[in-house]
Design an enzyme around this catalytic site. Structure first.
Site, PDB file in Angstrom:
ATOM      1  N   MET A  30       0.822  -1.118  -0.125  1.00 53.74           N
ATOM      2  CA  MET A  30      -0.045   0.073  -0.023  1.00 53.74           C
ATOM      3  C   MET A  30       0.905   1.298  -0.020  1.00 53.74           C
ATOM      4  SD  MET A  30      -3.463  -0.875   1.957  1.00 53.74           S
ATOM      5  CE  MET A  30      -2.801  -0.415   3.763  1.00 53.74           C
ATOM      6  N   ALA A  32       4.178   3.973   0.930  1.00 54.08           N
ATOM      7  CA  ALA A  32       4.809   4.507   2.180  1.00 54.08           C
ATOM      8  C   ALA A  32       5.914   3.492   2.455  1.00 54.08           C
ATOM      9  CB  ALA A  32       3.941   4.678   3.287  1.00 54.08           C
ATOM     10  N   HIS A  37       9.361  -3.565   3.174  1.00 47.29           N
ATOM     11  CA  HIS A  37       8.863  -3.684   1.588  1.00 47.29           C
ATOM     12  C   HIS A  37      10.076  -4.164   0.982  1.00 47.29           C
ATOM     13  CE1 HIS A  37       5.905  -0.748   3.180  1.00 47.29           C
ATOM     14  NE2 HIS A  37       5.026  -1.708   3.009  1.00 47.29           N
ATOM     15  N   SER A 185       6.691  -0.280   9.796  1.00 43.40           N
ATOM     16  CA  SER A 185       5.112  -0.229   9.455  1.00 43.40           C
ATOM     17  C   SER A 185       5.157   1.103   8.919  1.00 43.40           C
ATOM     18  CB  SER A 185       4.307  -0.411  10.676  1.00 43.40           C
ATOM     19  OG  SER A 185       2.932   0.020  10.288  1.00 43.40           O
TER      20      SER A 185
HETATM   21  P1  AMP Z   1       1.484  -2.824   3.434  1.00 42.58           P
HETATM   22  O1  AMP Z   1       2.059  -1.939   2.644  1.00 42.58           O
HETATM   23  O2  AMP Z   1       1.675  -2.460   4.889  1.00 42.58           O
HETATM   24  O3  AMP Z   1       0.204  -3.368   3.039  1.00 42.58           O
HETATM   25  O4  AMP Z   1       2.444  -3.987   3.251  1.00 42.58           O
HETATM   26  C1  AMP Z   1       2.930  -4.770   2.126  1.00 42.58           C
HETATM   27  C2  AMP Z   1       3.693  -6.033   2.639  1.00 42.58           C
HETATM   28  O5  AMP Z   1       4.917  -5.748   3.266  1.00 42.58           O
HETATM   29  C3  AMP Z   1       2.896  -7.020   3.241  1.00 42.58           C
HETATM   30  O6  AMP Z   1       3.038  -8.172   2.768  1.00 42.58           O
HETATM   31  C4  AMP Z   1       3.391  -6.637   4.870  1.00 42.58           C
HETATM   32  O7  AMP Z   1       3.154  -7.872   5.468  1.00 42.58           O
HETATM   33  C5  AMP Z   1       4.863  -6.374   4.254  1.00 42.58           C
HETATM   34  N1  AMP Z   1       5.602  -5.658   5.591  1.00 42.58           N
HETATM   35  C6  AMP Z   1       5.004  -4.757   6.230  1.00 42.58           C
HETATM   36  N2  AMP Z   1       6.030  -4.382   7.255  1.00 42.58           N
HETATM   37  C7  AMP Z   1       6.821  -5.264   7.317  1.00 42.58           C
HETATM   38  C8  AMP Z   1       8.170  -5.689   8.088  1.00 42.58           C
HETATM   39  N3  AMP Z   1       8.148  -4.773   9.073  1.00 42.58           N
HETATM   40  N4  AMP Z   1       8.938  -6.577   7.701  1.00 42.58           N
HETATM   41  C9  AMP Z   1       8.647  -7.260   6.643  1.00 42.58           C
HETATM   42  N5  AMP Z   1       7.573  -7.314   5.787  1.00 42.58           N
HETATM   43  C10 AMP Z   1       6.547  -6.266   6.082  1.00 42.58           C
END
Ligand code: AMP
Length: 279
Positions: A30, A32, A37, A185
């Site tokens: 998503m 950011a 990522h 995050s």
């Molecule tokens: P998001 O942009 O938050 O939807 O995350 C995109 C992907 O990155 C998802 O598969 C998350 O689980 C992964 N992700 C987010 N934070 C972390 C992290 N700290 N370590 C590893 N993967 C992450």
């Protein structure tokens, strides 16, 4: 790196590569973007010939409209991060592109859909699996990379893949943390310096449980972790639990094969989640 905004353009770009039997990986995000990522992109690059990263803030998975509105969208920064990570294609569709008309989506994700995050964010995993299915249809990847940070999400996506009998291989990647232990995050940007300090109790409590796993009973560990978190100012605990990693049901047998400790809490105004595999 190619920047693509429509499904048609993406399909046109990928078709000759598929015909040439190239392995395609998808990393859905998503935006950011942070080092978590970037680690998924790095893992994907190792296992595929071409890496597509999608950036789409999916409205159907948000249960709180304020959370959706304030979700960070630093697009230029994201594109630079992806260039540096060696990503080949970034897919950044509009909401209209992904949802030309409103859609109803209800698939059976099993009982675990309604536990943990599913209990606090009603309908969240229907929204998550809906957008991931749409992204899978657009990219038709051989592999898709997700973070263990969203432990339940990986499980729900595996259920969706099973439901539709898809051929994509789901790869779960380790949690990337700040030096002080805080799980990275996109939402951490909303933490004040004081919130950040308070938020450390989440990873500390998980570590405490892992370090004392051999010597204490599960009930005792859960109770101690909850006491630690509840004692931290500015932190409102939603849950701390040790569960079977497949059913997400609480487990008290330490010899159970697949145990994971999961935590969710609101720190200041920001809701955070974290987890740790216990063996
Ligand atoms: P998001 O942009 O938050 O939807 O995350 C995109 C992907 O990155 C998802 O598969 C998350 O689980 C992964 N992700 C987010 N934070 C972390 C992290 N700290 N370590 C590893 N993967 C992450």
């Amino acid at each position: 790196m190619k920047i693509i905004k429509t499904i048609a353009a993406l399909k046109m770009l990928l078709e000759p590569l598929k015909r040439a039997q190239q392995k395609i990986a998808l990393v859905p995000t998503m935006g950011a973007l942070h080092k978590g990522h970037v680690s998924l992109i790095a893992m994907a690059k190792k296992q595929a010939d071409l890496v597509v990263c999608s950036i789409f803030v999916n409205p159907t998975q948000f249960t709180d409209t304020k959370d959706l509105e304030k979700y960070p969208r630093p697009l230029e920064h994201d594109i630079q991060q992806l260039e540096e990570a060696g990503c080949d294609v970034v897919f950044m569709p509009s909401v209209e592109e992904m949802y030309p008309q409103p859609e109803t989506w209800q698939i059976n994700l099993g009982a675990a859909e309604f536990l943990l995050e599913g209990e606090f964010r009603k309908g969240h995993y229907q929204g998550v699996t809906q957008i991931v299915k749409k992204l899978f249809d657009a990219v038709e990847p051989d592999l898709a990379f997700f973070g263990q940070k969203d432990f339940q999400q990986v499980l729900m996506i595996e259920k969706m893949v099973e439901h539709f009998n898809l051929e994509v291989k789901i790869v779960s990647c380790p949690i990337i943390r700040e030096n002080d232990g805080l799980a990275m995050s996109s939402r951490n940007i909303h933490l004040t310096a004081a919130d950040h300090e308070h938020a450390l109790v989440l990873s500390k409590s998980l570590e405490y449980v892992r370090n004392n796993f051999k010597s204490k009973a599960i009930e005792e560990l859960v109770s101690e972790a909850k006491t630690m978190i509840n004692a931290e100012p500015g932190v409102a605990l939603d849950y701390f639990t040790i569960v079977n990693g497949e059913t997400l049901l609480p487990e008290t047998d330490k010899n159970a094969p697949y145990l994971v400790a999961l935590v969710a809490a609101k720190v200041g105004e920001t809701r955070l989640i974290d987890n740790m595999l216990l063996h």
